[in-house]
Design a protein around this motif. Structure first.
Motif, short mmCIF file in Angstrom:
data_model
loop_
_atom_site.label_atom_id
_atom_site.label_comp_id
_atom_site.label_asym_id
_atom_site.label_seq_id
_atom_site.Cartn_x
_atom_site.Cartn_y
_atom_site.Cartn_z
N ASP A 20 22.91 23.96 -15.20
CA ASP A 20 23.09 23.62 -13.79
C ASP A 20 22.11 24.43 -12.95
O ASP A 20 22.00 25.63 -13.11
N GLY A 21 21.45 23.75 -12.05
CA GLY A 21 20.51 24.44 -11.19
C GLY A 21 19.11 24.54 -11.74
O GLY A 21 18.25 25.17 -11.13
N THR A 22 18.86 23.94 -12.90
CA THR A 22 17.52 23.94 -13.47
C THR A 22 17.16 22.52 -13.89
O THR A 22 17.96 21.61 -13.79
N VAL A 23 15.94 22.36 -14.40
CA VAL A 23 15.49 21.06 -14.88
C VAL A 23 16.44 20.52 -15.94
O VAL A 23 16.63 19.31 -16.08
N LEU A 24 17.09 21.41 -16.70
CA LEU A 24 18.00 21.00 -17.76
C LEU A 24 19.16 20.16 -17.21
O LEU A 24 19.76 19.37 -17.94
N ALA A 25 19.47 20.33 -15.93
CA ALA A 25 20.57 19.58 -15.33
C ALA A 25 20.29 18.09 -15.30
O ALA A 25 21.20 17.27 -15.19
N GLY A 26 19.01 17.71 -15.40
CA GLY A 26 18.67 16.31 -15.38
C GLY A 26 18.81 15.62 -16.71
O GLY A 26 18.77 14.39 -16.80
N ALA A 27 18.99 16.38 -17.78
CA ALA A 27 19.10 15.81 -19.12
C ALA A 27 20.52 15.31 -19.38
O ALA A 27 21.47 15.67 -18.67
N TYR A 28 20.66 14.49 -20.41
CA TYR A 28 21.99 14.09 -20.85
C TYR A 28 22.64 15.31 -21.49
O TYR A 28 22.12 15.89 -22.43
N ARG A 29 23.78 15.69 -20.95
CA ARG A 29 24.47 16.88 -21.47
C ARG A 29 25.89 16.48 -21.85
O ARG A 29 26.73 16.27 -20.97
N PRO A 30 26.16 16.36 -23.13
CA PRO A 30 27.50 15.95 -23.56
C PRO A 30 28.56 16.95 -23.12
O PRO A 30 28.31 18.15 -23.08
N LYS A 161 20.06 8.70 -14.18
CA LYS A 161 19.36 9.47 -13.17
C LYS A 161 17.98 9.90 -13.68
O LYS A 161 17.78 10.08 -14.88
N MET A 162 17.04 10.03 -12.75
CA MET A 162 15.70 10.47 -13.10
C MET A 162 15.44 11.84 -12.49
O MET A 162 15.90 12.14 -11.39
N THR A 163 14.70 12.65 -13.21
CA THR A 163 14.39 14.01 -12.79
C THR A 163 12.89 14.23 -12.85
O THR A 163 12.24 13.87 -13.84
N ILE A 164 12.35 14.82 -11.79
CA ILE A 164 10.92 15.14 -11.72
C ILE A 164 10.76 16.65 -11.71
O ILE A 164 11.53 17.35 -11.04
N ILE A 217 8.28 13.69 -15.68
CA ILE A 217 9.44 12.94 -15.21
C ILE A 217 10.19 12.41 -16.42
O ILE A 217 9.57 12.02 -17.42
N PHE A 218 11.50 12.44 -16.38
CA PHE A 218 12.30 11.93 -17.49
C PHE A 218 13.62 11.39 -16.95
O PHE A 218 14.03 11.71 -15.83
N SER A 219 14.26 10.60 -17.77
CA SER A 219 15.55 10.04 -17.42
C SER A 219 16.64 10.72 -18.22
O SER A 219 16.39 11.33 -19.26
N GLU A 220 17.86 10.63 -17.72
CA GLU A 220 19.00 11.19 -18.45
C GLU A 220 19.14 10.54 -19.82
O GLU A 220 19.62 11.17 -20.76
N MET A 221 18.71 9.28 -19.94
CA MET A 221 18.75 8.62 -21.24
C MET A 221 17.54 8.97 -22.09
O MET A 221 17.43 8.56 -23.24
N GLY A 222 16.62 9.75 -21.52
CA GLY A 222 15.42 10.11 -22.26
C GLY A 222 15.48 11.46 -22.93
O GLY A 222 14.85 11.68 -23.97
N MET A 223 16.23 12.42 -22.34
CA MET A 223 16.32 13.77 -22.89
C MET A 223 17.77 14.21 -22.98
O MET A 223 18.58 13.88 -22.11
N ASN A 261 10.09 6.50 -24.47
CA ASN A 261 9.64 5.61 -23.38
C ASN A 261 10.17 6.06 -22.02
O ASN A 261 9.77 5.50 -21.00
N GLN A 262 11.07 7.03 -22.02
CA GLN A 262 11.66 7.50 -20.77
C GLN A 262 11.33 8.96 -20.50
O GLN A 262 12.03 9.63 -19.74
N VAL A 263 10.28 9.46 -21.14
CA VAL A 263 9.87 10.85 -20.99
C VAL A 263 8.35 10.90 -20.83
O VAL A 263 7.62 10.48 -21.73
N PHE A 264 7.87 11.41 -19.70
CA PHE A 264 6.44 11.50 -19.47
C PHE A 264 6.06 12.90 -18.97
O PHE A 264 6.84 13.55 -18.27
#
Length: 269
Positions: A20-30, A161-164, A217-223, A261-264
């Motif tokens: 929470d509060g970092t780029v990691l928050a944008g990833a899929y986190r089970p 969600k997408m994260t940049i 940029i990546f999507s929650e479904m990408g990372m 395809n969802q991670v650049f």
């Protein structure tokens, strides 16, 4: 409960390592309980869409919708060496324990972020070289293109969600260029702002370890990222001869690209 209890203090630090509060928050986190922690690593379930079938004449194909994904697992440790006076403060002062826990959490998350960027570079797609210091218009054009490509690969229209993440110069250039569309986050927020529906984080210039990656940029479904239990080892163990007290935090976490395809990522020229 005492804060010097191994399990309790480990859970306290864990609150700082979930991303929470970092780029990691944008990833899929089970959620806790949905990820399986095994000797072979961290395994998470991903539900994929199945095939819509005609029920009038054909039996079910029985194709499973659940896919188990094994994350790349890391086991890391951070050791704190305390002088006798520091150890006394640790045992006596709740605020001092909080400072140390925050420091341990910061270091462990920073280590996880370094691995996270490495996975993005290794398993993601090269978004192109944008120049040493790309202008805001260059950032906007390339990010919009990648946003469209990510949306095209969302599974059967399931939103994600997408994260940049951008270097400081990249984030400021985009914000200045896109003032009408850029929404700044409140100053206490770790997020720099929001643009076209995507959260933007500012991160340091050594994203890949080489200094050549300047954003992504990546999507929650990408990372995916999962932080397992923080194991506190030998809290206050006295080191021979020096009287230094050792407190070790062991952190197990997993990271993986779920869909390249969802991670650049973007690089310098």
């Amino acid at each position: 409960m005492t804060w010097t209890n191994t399990a309790a203090y480990g859970e306290y630090i864990l609150t700082y390592t979930h991303g929470d509060g970092t780029v990691l928050a944008g990833a899929y986190r089970p959620a806790i309980g949905s990820a399986e922690i095994t000797p072979g690593g961290i395994i998470i379930p991903i539900w994929n869409s199945g095939t819509v079938e005609d029920i009038s004449s054909t039996p079910s194909t029985g194709v499973a919708g659940n896919t188990l994904v094994t994350l790349t697992t890391y086991d890391r440790r951070r050791v704190v060496h305390m002088k006798p006076s520091e150890w006394n403060r640790f045992t006596d002062d709740h605020g001092y324990r909080d400072i140390i826990a925050r420091g341990l959490g910061r270091d462990l998350v920073g280590d996880a972020l370094t691995k996270f960027y490495g996975i993005i570079v290794d398993e993601g797609s090269d978004g192109g070289a944008l120049g040493a210091t790309p202008a805001g218009s260059v950032w906007a054009s390339n990010l919009l293109t990648k946003m469209a490509q990510i949306k095209a690969y969302w599974v059967d229209g399931v939103t994600s969600k997408m994260t940049i993440f951008l270097t400081p110069s990249g984030a400021s250039a985009l914000a200045i260029n896109q003032q009408g569309a850029f929404n700044y986050a409140p100053s206490p927020s770790p997020i720099f702002g929001n643009w076209m529906g995507a959260d933007i984080y500012v991160t340091n210039n050594a994203l890949s370890g080489s200094g050549t990656v300047i954003g992504g940029i990546f999507s929650e479904m990408g990372m995916a990222y999962a932080s397992a239990l923080i194991d506190m080892i030998a809290i206050g163990e006295k080191e021979p001869l020096t009287a230094t007290r050792l407190t070790t935090a062991a952190h197990t976490f997993g990271i993986k690209s779920l869909d390249a395809n969802q991670v650049f990522y973007f690089t310098k020229t």
